[in-house]
Write an enzyme that holds these catalytic residues in place. Structure first.
Site, PDB file in Angstrom:
ATOM      1  N   GLY A 307       9.589   9.540 -23.045  1.00 46.32           N
ATOM      2  CA  GLY A 307      10.553  10.473 -24.050  1.00 46.32           C
ATOM      3  C   GLY A 307      10.351  10.350 -25.424  1.00 46.32           C
ATOM      4  O   GLY A 307       9.033   9.826 -26.022  1.00 46.32           O
ATOM      5  N   SER A 308      11.505  10.038 -26.157  1.00 46.55           N
ATOM      6  CA  SER A 308      11.137  10.063 -27.629  1.00 46.55           C
ATOM      7  C   SER A 308      10.690   8.581 -28.037  1.00 46.55           C
ATOM      8  O   SER A 308      10.536   8.507 -29.166  1.00 46.55           O
ATOM      9  CB  SER A 308      12.463  10.494 -28.290  1.00 46.55           C
ATOM     10  OG  SER A 308      12.586  11.981 -27.942  1.00 46.55           O
ATOM     11  N   THR A 309      10.738   7.624 -27.265  1.00 47.68           N
ATOM     12  CA  THR A 309      10.218   6.432 -27.668  1.00 47.68           C
ATOM     13  C   THR A 309       9.041   6.342 -28.371  1.00 47.68           C
ATOM     14  O   THR A 309       8.499   5.333 -29.111  1.00 47.68           O
ATOM     15  CB  THR A 309      10.286   5.254 -26.781  1.00 47.68           C
ATOM     16  OG1 THR A 309       9.634   5.497 -25.789  1.00 47.68           O
ATOM     17  CG2 THR A 309      11.904   5.000 -26.154  1.00 47.68           C
ATOM     18  N   LYS A 311       7.761   8.666 -30.470  1.00 47.69           N
ATOM     19  CA  LYS A 311       7.703   9.188 -31.675  1.00 47.69           C
ATOM     20  C   LYS A 311       7.400   8.324 -32.964  1.00 47.69           C
ATOM     21  O   LYS A 311       6.575   8.840 -33.850  1.00 47.69           O
ATOM     22  CB  LYS A 311       8.915   9.956 -31.735  1.00 47.69           C
ATOM     23  CG  LYS A 311       9.098  11.530 -30.805  1.00 47.69           C
ATOM     24  CD  LYS A 311      10.322  11.822 -31.002  1.00 47.69           C
ATOM     25  CE  LYS A 311      10.468  13.215 -30.328  1.00 47.69           C
ATOM     26  NZ  LYS A 311      11.966  14.102 -30.101  1.00 47.69           N
ATOM     27  N   SER A 363      15.262  12.772 -33.769  1.00 44.98           N
ATOM     28  CA  SER A 363      14.463  12.657 -32.666  1.00 44.98           C
ATOM     29  C   SER A 363      14.245  14.208 -32.558  1.00 44.98           C
ATOM     30  O   SER A 363      14.511  14.745 -31.650  1.00 44.98           O
ATOM     31  CB  SER A 363      15.254  12.006 -31.456  1.00 44.98           C
ATOM     32  OG  SER A 363      14.225  11.844 -30.389  1.00 44.98           O
TER      33      SER A 363
END
Length: 593
Positions: A307-309, A311, A363
């Site tokens: 997921g967004s980790t 980014k 995010s």
């Protein structure tokens, strides 16, 4: 004439006899003396005691309890054996005679002169009860043994693993295992099995033709090696019980920036004591087919979409590439359309004008869609790998997974298909083919916090030999200069109004920085206009929830990474857990204000 012949024969006989005596006593003395010595001298190997495993505060977390094995002389006739087992049945009524006879037959042979073990792991109370009866029969032997004990059971089983009876493959690995008949099967017990087995001793004795020891010439004592872990068992228990209380399945990692791990929690887990004597088929089947996978060591072997980790790492790569201006504000609506398909942002109305710091703080998916199209999947994948994703971290545990950082070449090799632009958009927000372990996310967070990529480790010390941390300098000068932008964005995630974790972080002593992630486990059809809320979905359709952090923000010391399986939104599912962990670290002296 006849008498001369007889005398000559007698003389020749005595001449041969004298020569033979001369040959045996003088010419071949050394040869036959050596053979005679070998016949009477025997070296008996002595099995070492398996090493104790301690936590960082020297509490024993895997040790040996004194037990006794009951053995019987070899080479007994079948009727003698049955008589002795019948006698044994009178004092140990629960034994299985058929099983004992079968065991005896397996190990009994003309070449085996050692007592054959029939019953294992008898406790002292039982031995005190039966020893007076068995001592009257010279064919029974009571031999000291030990039973591996794990006092913290489920709390540490994913870290420690367990020991059980060695199989054929195990016996080939280490000569000591042939003596102990025990080997490590998972966790630290397996990874450091050669160390924990220790070194065999030996006893040199003189025996007679019946293999009875007449004299002991010397004894070389076996050597035991102990291991000290970096794990704080109190912290490990605190986190495990937090997850248990809230019934949240997943993984939690607490790690110093140098890679030293204080807690590595996997929930749910299993009682490793079940395996030491041999687990029953029913219990093994129940564990194996449990839908929540208690046997999986989730921090190092569980694979999840990040997921967004990812980014922050992608933002750093882009900012240092020279192809992307982190200060340029980009219009970010609720979706972008590519090839007739809408790639949506998590926020339907979009985020308006967004720069890199806001994109991390909020995010913003559509910002990263545009970043991915500009930078390209191959360039991103190459740099993500050097930053800790898609490669084993090197932690001292077995069965660590690589994960997947997808790119064009990977897809061709894996599926024999070309890469599509839409797959870049999925990958750049940590979806699609992208898979990581929670430990990889923690290691990458440490890299952003400190500028160095650590090799995580659990063993702090073997005997008195202290483990030296390994830190890799993987960032370019440009990337190091841009780190502050990423750190600022991660600070705003946890502290600024509108940050995806701000409402869920409550630490009164200092600030932390972090990144949330909501990783979908199934795709949402294009025709669905309005997504269901996470708590409205069936459990296994809910997204995985991530929150990875470092703190304190000004002088980082620790990384805390939490993954909640099917937990929904990262900040909401994991924020309180992260807060309580940092408060615990502060109150227990690990973090000074």
């Amino acid at each position: 004439m006849r008498s001369k012949i007889v005398i000559g024969i007698i003389f020749l006989f005595f001449l041969v006899l004298i020569y033979r005596v001369y040959d045996l006593s003088i010419v071949s003395y050394d040869k036959y003396n050596k053979l005679a010595t070998q016949n009477k001298e025997k070296i008996i190997p002595i099995a070492p005691i398996r090493g104790i495993i301690f936590d960082r505060k020297n509490n024993p977390i895997a040790f040996n309890q004194l037990r006794f094995n009951l053995a019987i002389s070899p080479h007994l006739k079948i009727n003698e054996l049955k008589e002795k087992i019948d006698f044994l049945k009178t004092i140990l009524p629960d034994i299985n005679e058929t099983k004992l006879i079968k065991t005896y037959k397996i190990y009994n042979s003309p070449y085996n002169h050692n007592p054959i073990t029939l019953i294992e792991y008898l406790d002292e109370k039982t031995i005190y009860k039966i020893e007076p009866f068995l001592s009257m029969d010279e064919d029974f032997f009571i031999m000291p043994s030990y039973l591996r004990k794990y006092p913290y059971k489920n709390v540490l089983s994913n870290v420690l693993g367990y020991v059980s009876r060695a199989n054929v493959e195990d016996l080939k690995k280490n000569n000591v295992i042939t003596l102990t008949q025990i080997s490590g099967k998972r966790g630290i017990e397996k990874y450091y099995d050669n160390v924990l087995q220790g070194e065999a001793g030996e006893k040199k004795v003189i025996v007679n033709a019946r293999n009875i020891i007449l004299k002991t010439l010397y004894i070389k004592k076996p050597v035991t090696h102990n291991i000290t872990l970096s794990i704080d068992t109190q912290l490990q228990s605190f986190i495990y019980n937090l997850l248990k209380k809230e019934n949240k399945k997943g993984a939690v990692i607490v790690m110093k920036l140098n890679g030293e791990i204080l807690a590595l929690v996997s929930y749910p887990s299993y009682d490793n004591n079940l395996f030491v004597k041999g687990i029953s088929t029913d219990k093994w089947t129940k564990l194996l087919f449990d839908i929540y996978h208690p046997l999986l060591n989730k921090p190092v072997s569980g694979l999840y979409p990040p997921g967004s980790t990812v980014k922050p790492a992608e933002g750093l790569i882009a900012a240092a590439s020279g192809k992307w201006n982190p200060w340029r504000k980009i219009e970010c609506p609720g979706y972008i359309e590519i090839g007739g398909r809408k790639f949506r942002d998590w926020r339907p109305q979009g985020h308006g004008e967004t720069d890199l710091i806001k994109a991390i703080k909020r995010s913003v998916d559509t910002y990263y869609y545009q970043l991915g199209l500009k930078i390209g999947i191959d360039f991103l994948a190459k740099n993500l790998k050097k930053m800790g994703f898609g490669e084993k971290t090197g932690i001292d545990l077995p069965n660590e997974k690589n994960g997947i950082v997808p790119n064009k070449e990977w897809k061709i090799k894996k599926y024999h298909q070309p890469w599509f632009i839409g797959e870049t958009l999925n990958a750049v927000i940590g979806q699609g083919y992208f898979l990581v372990t929670p430990l990889q996310v923690a290691v990458n967070t440490a890299l952003i916090a400190s500028g160095k990529l650590p090799k995580p480790f659990l063993v702090k010390k073997i005997d008195n030999n202290i483990t030296k941390p390994v830190l890799k300098d993987v960032l370019t000068k440009k990337e190091k200069r841009k780190l502050w932008i990423i750190r600022k964005g991660m600070w705003e995630v946890c502290n600024s109004q509108g940050g995806t974790a701000t409402r869920h972080i409550n630490i009164p002593y200092f600030n932390i920085a972090g990144k949330t992630g909501t990783a979908q486990v199934y795709s949402i059809p294009q025709e669905v206009k309005k997504r269901k809320k996470e708590d409205e979905l069936a459990y296994f359709h809910r997204s995985h929830a991530w929150l990875t952090t470092y703190g304190p923000y000004r002088k980082p010391q620790f990384v805390v990474t939490v993954l909640i399986e099917h937990g929904g939104h990262g900040g909401e599912a994991a924020g309180d857990i992260v807060s309580q962990i940092y408060i615990w670290l502060y109150k227990n002296g690990y973090i000074k204000k």
